[in-house]
Structures are given as C-alpha cells and as structure tokens.
Design a protein around this motif. Structure first.
Motif, mmCIF file in Angstrom:
data_model
loop_
_atom_site.group_PDB
_atom_site.id
_atom_site.type_symbol
_atom_site.label_atom_id
_atom_site.label_comp_id
_atom_site.label_asym_id
_atom_site.label_seq_id
_atom_site.Cartn_x
_atom_site.Cartn_y
_atom_site.Cartn_z
ATOM 1 N N ASP A 394 0.835 -1.201 0.000
ATOM 2 C CA ASP A 394 0.000 0.000 0.000
ATOM 3 C C ASP A 394 0.874 1.257 0.000
ATOM 4 O O ASP A 394 0.588 2.234 -0.705
ATOM 5 N N GLU A 399 -2.687 -1.130 -4.928
ATOM 6 C CA GLU A 399 -3.985 -1.362 -4.281
ATOM 7 C C GLU A 399 -3.935 -2.704 -3.545
ATOM 8 O O GLU A 399 -4.218 -3.756 -4.099
ATOM 9 N N ASN A 401 -4.824 -5.140 -0.032
ATOM 10 C CA ASN A 401 -5.760 -5.366 1.068
ATOM 11 C C ASN A 401 -5.475 -6.714 1.720
ATOM 12 O O ASN A 401 -5.057 -7.670 1.045
ATOM 13 N N SER A 462 -11.452 -4.269 2.762
ATOM 14 C CA SER A 462 -11.016 -2.976 2.226
ATOM 15 C C SER A 462 -11.114 -1.909 3.309
ATOM 16 O O SER A 462 -11.753 -2.092 4.343
#
Length: 685
Positions: A394, A399, A401, A462
């Motif tokens: 991150d 992106e 998670n 998320s």
C-alpha cells in the motif's frame, strides 16, 4: 465340493446369527456407568464395520446452563463414553485428551472424572480404575490447557469407560456436538438445554440424517441480589448514606431442550484428495443468536459478515498494525526508489519481506508482538508478516488489502463469526486481476499460496469497512514436464536419464520436499517410491532461485520393471513412472475431490530397444476426457526403427471436483491406470 458348499453356507448362517445377536444385544445393553456386560467384552468385531479397531458402544453428552446465585450463569457439559477395543490398533483410544479454554482469569474446569478399564478374565469381569499416575496436564498455548488420561491395563478386547464434567465461564461458546468419528458409533444420546433467555441457532454439518427432538419444560431458579433500601444515617450533616438490602427471589422460566438419539453410525474414513476430513464430519454447531433477560431488550450476537469485518478491522492488533509504516519507510524507500513497473514492485517487496521476517509457525489473524517488533526481531506470526506485506504494498501506491482465511485444518466458517478465520494473506490488484500473496512460506510466489491456505474462499477486507468474497484456489496450473531417455538390454535391465521441470504449485511443493536438510530423506523416498531403482548423478538446478523453474535430473538403473520370458520382453513404456493403481476405490463418495490446484503432467519418453529384438505389439493410442472440461488424458506411442516414442499428458483443470462427478472421475482414473500399465511386447529376431 458338497462339503465346501455346506461349510460356506454354515459360515454365512453363523455370521447372520452373530449379527442378529449383536443387534439384539445393542438394544438391550445397559448404558449406565459401570454396567458393562460379558456380552460386550466377548464381542470380537463390530457389526457396523467389521474391520474397525475400536468402536464407541455408547456416547452421552449433555450441555446445559447452570445458575449460581450471586455469580451468574455457567455452561456445564457432562460426558459419558464407553469404547470397545478390538485389537492393538485400537489402543490409541485408551488415551483421551480434553482441551480447556482460558482467557485471563476465566478458565474452563474439568471435574468429576472417573474412569475404568474392563477385561474378561476366567469368565469374570475385572475392573481397573484410573489412578492419579494416568492423569496429565499440559499447557498448549496461552489460551488452551489440555488435560489427558491414559487408561490402565489395556488389552485386546478391553472396554474403557469414563465420565466427566466441564464447567465453562464462556456461556456463549458451545463446543460442537460431534456425531461421527473415525470408528463406528453404536449409540449416541445428546442433549442441549438452554433457558429461554438464550436463543441459539443450530448449524448441521456432514451427511448424516440428523433429526433433533425439541421439548420445553417449566423450571425455576432462585436468585439473590442487593437493592438500595434508602434511609439516612447522618441527617445532621445533610447527607443521606444509602443502604442496600439482600433480596431473595425465585424466577420461573421455560427450558428448551434439543435432543438427539442416533444409532449405528458408520465411521468417517480417509479417502484420497480430501481437503480436511473434519470438514465433513457429521455434527451440530450452535451459535448464540440473541439474549433477552426479564425486563430487558434483546441483545443480538449473530453477526453479518460486515459486522465481523468491522470488529476485526477495529481490533488494535489488526487495523492499527496495518496502518503503521514508520518502522519500514526508510528501508523500503531505498529498495523501490527506481521501480516503476507494478509487477516488479510486487516481486521486490514480496521478496524483501520474506528475507526480512521469518515465520514462527504460528497462525493468527491478530498480531502478537506487533509488526514493528516482528520487523526488528526478524520473526513473526502470519498476521505480523502478511499485514506488514500489505502495508508495504500500500505504501508503494499499490492497491493492497488483507484477506481473511480459514486454513484447511481449521475448516470452513459456516456462519458469520470472528473465530471462523485463523489466518491472513495479502492481496494486490493489478490490471490483470487480483494476486494473492503469503510471505510466511519461503518457497511461495505471488499467486502461489501455500497449500494450507487453499481452502475454498477468503474474505478480502477494504479500508471502507466492506469485504468481498475471493476464491483462494489458483486458476493457473501447476505442472511437471518429464523427459526420459531409456535404453533397454536383452537381459531385462533399463538404464536412462530423467529430467523433471516444475512450475507453479508443483515447483513450490518440490522445493518444500527438497528443502534445507531434507535432501537425504527426499532421495530415499524417491528410491522407495519408484520400485527401488538405483539413482546416480542426481542434480537440482534453480532450487533457491524462485524466479526460475526448478529442474531435477538423475540417471537411473531399473531391473524390476521388465520381464524376459523365453524369446520375448514385456514392459510398460513408462516403467516405474506409471501409476500402478486407481486411488479412487470407494463405490460412492460424498465429499468433493480436492486436488488443491489444477495441474498438468506431461511426459515425453524415448526408448532405445535392445539389438536383436523387434516390436511385436504396442498399446493403442487413447484420449479420454472428464465431463464439463474438468480434465483429460492422452496417450500416444510410435515405433520408428529401433526406437519407441511415447507422449503422455494428464490434466486436471479444476482444483475441486464435485462429488456428483465421482463415478466419472473413478472411471477416468481406471482407464488411465489401465492404459499406463499396458505392455509393449518385443520378440527376439
């Protein structure tokens, strides 16, 4: 001939009479503690499964709530079990282990334990009671204690019997009622009794036809509480000192009882390619839905997955740890400074975490010591390593998670619960889709998770508090490409060279098996698994270079694979590499067939025939396929001069095959094994 037929007939009648006798006896047997009979001790096999090494003659469990005035509710579980041991393989059931949970000062307690071993000696029942030296205590972890006991005087034919109670302060956590075991169960009586204030949801698992009986009874409980009685003791001071009075009372309530009465339960037996056998073990799990006490509103405990995700994310040992970056920023900035390609960033960060922090072999979705300490000490649990990985990805503007996972050994979460997940992996989204990563395994790669984490679905979390179901199984095939060059001699000896190239999950599996300090055991296993071949010049390339495919090669000599009969030679072209038997032997199957990952094994073989021989016959070509494109097999062999050329391809395209396709899969493997073991016939010229 007549005598033989009469013997067979009488034997059948004897077995039938024995089974009728045993079945009749089971109905009449006394299940009270200590009431073991001679008939039970005389049994030498179980009527449900005559091959069983042991059997539960009787299982009793009652779980209920107990109210202690001034203290509150506790959960009580009473257990009574009687086990028949038929042979030495069944001796393992003479040791029983009971796990007890603890959280701070709250501890489950095992009490009222009594146990006996029964043997039939000179037509008399001999009883041997469990003594103190047969009892043991062990601390498994900071949250689990284990108490165990080993029964004395165990012999073939013994019966063991024990009963105990567990008192638990964890009234919302009811252990699963297990109905099916690895050995048969003659009879089960089980009860779950709850006061009307506690409403549970029942979740049934497994394939038994379980029909609970529901009843309600009127009960009452006595309570004591202190209430303010008012009054003053110092009016001159203008202040009233409140007094409390102890008030006793009695409350009537409805008790809800769910009971099970089950008989003749077949054992749950191991079968090939099962994810985790306990996932399919028949039983019942209870989840607290809500509580409603007198003069109070309902308090709900059943959660949605959104509730679960939010609770986990807000835990300081998860969300707060995920947001920390200061401890790695300086190091990571140097590493990714000149990287612009997303895939290169992912690979670099992934390799950095694996080299920086080693896995301590412990699972967990929460950190223990924290990501910073794990980074500094160089060791951490699954949460510390993979939350750290997610934070770094991150930070690198990818992106990323975290993904909640239940490992294979932990089963599948059947309903929304925090306890259903025990593991964390990381995910990163690129243009081609989502890549899953697990930096706890030194041999894993982006998109190649360890087998322990390949358990149906995970839940990707998320930052907005939402979660998404994500398939954990890979779509890319793991593969093994095999190249063989074999030379046969007229005396039945084969010498040759083999080269195996591994890819994807097959590469990770090979590296795990041939890892540090495992080379010797790997070679021994290679020899033993291949009919005792002689191996020379064994070599492995790229084993530690994960960006490259590992390549295994060796020379071999085989003498047991070729039959020389008179002037003919018979052999299977794949020699020791041919699968010898169908792994699927059961007539029917209720579990999905779990291969862990899709795979393809392709082998190319060149066979140099001995001088003075010609080919009399070779197997015909074959091509077969499973329904719905689930897999295919092809076999093609050609004779060119004094050389045979063979190509075999085996592909399974789905990681999991539903049980409904088991008959097709069994037939597919049967045909494949048959073809692989067909013989080439050579005739002396």
């Amino acid at each position: 001939m007549t005598i033989d037929n009469n013997f067979k007939s009488n034997k059948k009648i004897y077995i039938l009479i024995s089974l009728i006798f045993i079945s009749t006896f089971l109905v009449a047997q006394n299940n009270d503690y200590g009431k073991v009979s001679k008939e039970e001790l005389l049994q030498d096999f179980n009527s449900i499964d005559s091959t069983a090494s042991a059997a539960y003659l009787y299982k009793y469990r009652k779980t209920y709530f107990n109210y202690v005035s001034g203290v509150g509710f506790s959960l009580i579980t009473d257990v009574h079990e009687r086990i028949k041991i038929y042979n030495k393989e069944g001796f393992e059931y003479a040791t029983q282990k009971i796990r007890l949970y603890k959280d701070g000062n709250e501890i489950e307690d095992l009490n009222k334990l009594k146990a006996k071993t029964y043997n039939l000696i000179d037509d008399k029942i001999e009883e041997t009671s469990l003594k103190k030296d047969g009892k043991f205590k062990n601390e498994i972890s900071e949250n689990i204690n284990e108490e165990s006991f080993t029964m004395p005087n165990i012999k073939e034919g013994s019966i063991i019997e024990y009963k105990y109670s567990i008192t638990s302060p964890f009234i919302f956590n009811v252990d699963e009622f297990i109905f099916q075991h690895d050995i048969p169960v003659n009879k089960i009586e089980a009860f779950f009794e709850t006061p009307e204030y506690f409403v549970f949801r029942m979740n049934v698992k497994g394939f038994l036809n379980v029909m609970p009986k529901r009843e309600q009874f009127n009960k009452s409980l006595d309570y004591t509480q202190r209430v303010a009685s008012g009054g003053t003791t110092n009016a001159g001071a203008g202040q009233g000192l409140g007094r409390t009075t102890q008030v006793r009372g009695n409350v009537k309530y409805v008790s809800n009882v769910i009971s099970f009465d089950l008989n003749n339960i077949e054992p749950l037996k191991e079968e090939p390619f099962v994810n985790e056998l306990s996932n399919y073990r028949s039983g019942v799990k209870y989840e607290l839905s809500y509580t409603q006490f007198p003069n109070s509103s309902k308090e709900f405990y059943s959660r949605t997955w959104e509730d679960v995700v939010e609770t986990i994310y807000k835990n300081p040992s998860f969300g707060d740890e995920l947001r920390k970056t200061n401890y790695f920023k300086e190091d990571l900035d140097v590493i990714i400074k000149n990287l612009t390609d997303e895939q290169e960033k992912i690979n670099t960060i992934f390799s950095f975490v694996k080299s920086k922090v080693k896995w301590d072999q412990s699972y967990g979705k929460y950190t223990r010591k924290g990501v910073k300490q794990a980074y500094q000490k160089g060791v951490g649990n699954t949460a510390e390593i993979n939350l750290m990985l997610t934070a770094m990805l991150d930070y690198a503007n990818l992106e990323a998670n975290p993904v909640l996972v239940s490992t294979r050994s932990n089963g599948m979460p059947l309903f929304p619960t925090r306890e259903g997940y025990n593991y964390i992996v990381s995910s990163v989204r690129i243009n081609e889709g989502i890549i899953l990563l697990d930096a706890t395994s030194q041999n894993s790669l982006p998109g190649v998770l360890p087998i322990r984490a390949l358990n149906w679905e995970g839940r990707m979390m998320s930052k907005n508090g939402k979660s998404t179901i994500i398939n954990l199984y890979p779509t890319n095939k793991g593969s093994i490409q095999t190249f063989q060059n074999i030379t046969l001699s007229g005396n039945g000896t084969a010498v040759g060279k083999i080269r195996n190239v591994y890819k994807g999950h097959q590469a990770m599996s090979f590296r795990d098996e041939y890892g540090k300090d495992k080379q010797k055991s790997y070679l021994n296993q290679l020899v033993n698994n291949n009919d005792g071949i002689e191996i020379n010049n064994f070599e492995v390339k790229n084993n530690n270079e994960l960006a490259k495919l590992p390549i295994e090669s060796f020379d071999f000599t085989a003498e047991s694979e070729i039959d020389v009969v008179s002037d003919k030679i018979y052999f299977s072209p794949l020699l020791f590499l041919a699968t010898k038997e169908n792994p699927f032997k059961q007539e029917k199957r209720e579990f999905p067939i779990d291969f862990s990952f899709p795979f393809e094994n392709i082998s190319t073989t060149i066979i140099n025939l001995p001088e003075g021989y010609r080919v009399e016959s070779i197997p015909e070509a074959m091509a077969i396929a499973l329904p719905n494109g689930m897999g295919n097999f092809s076999y093609a062999i050609n004779n060119v001069g004094n050389v045979l050329q063979l190509k075999v391809s085996k592909k399974i395209n789905y990681p999991v095959v539903p049980a409904e396709f088991y008959p097709s899969l069994k037939e597919y493997y049967s045909k494949m094994v048959g073809k692989l073991n067909e013989k080439v016939v050579l005739t002396k010229i």
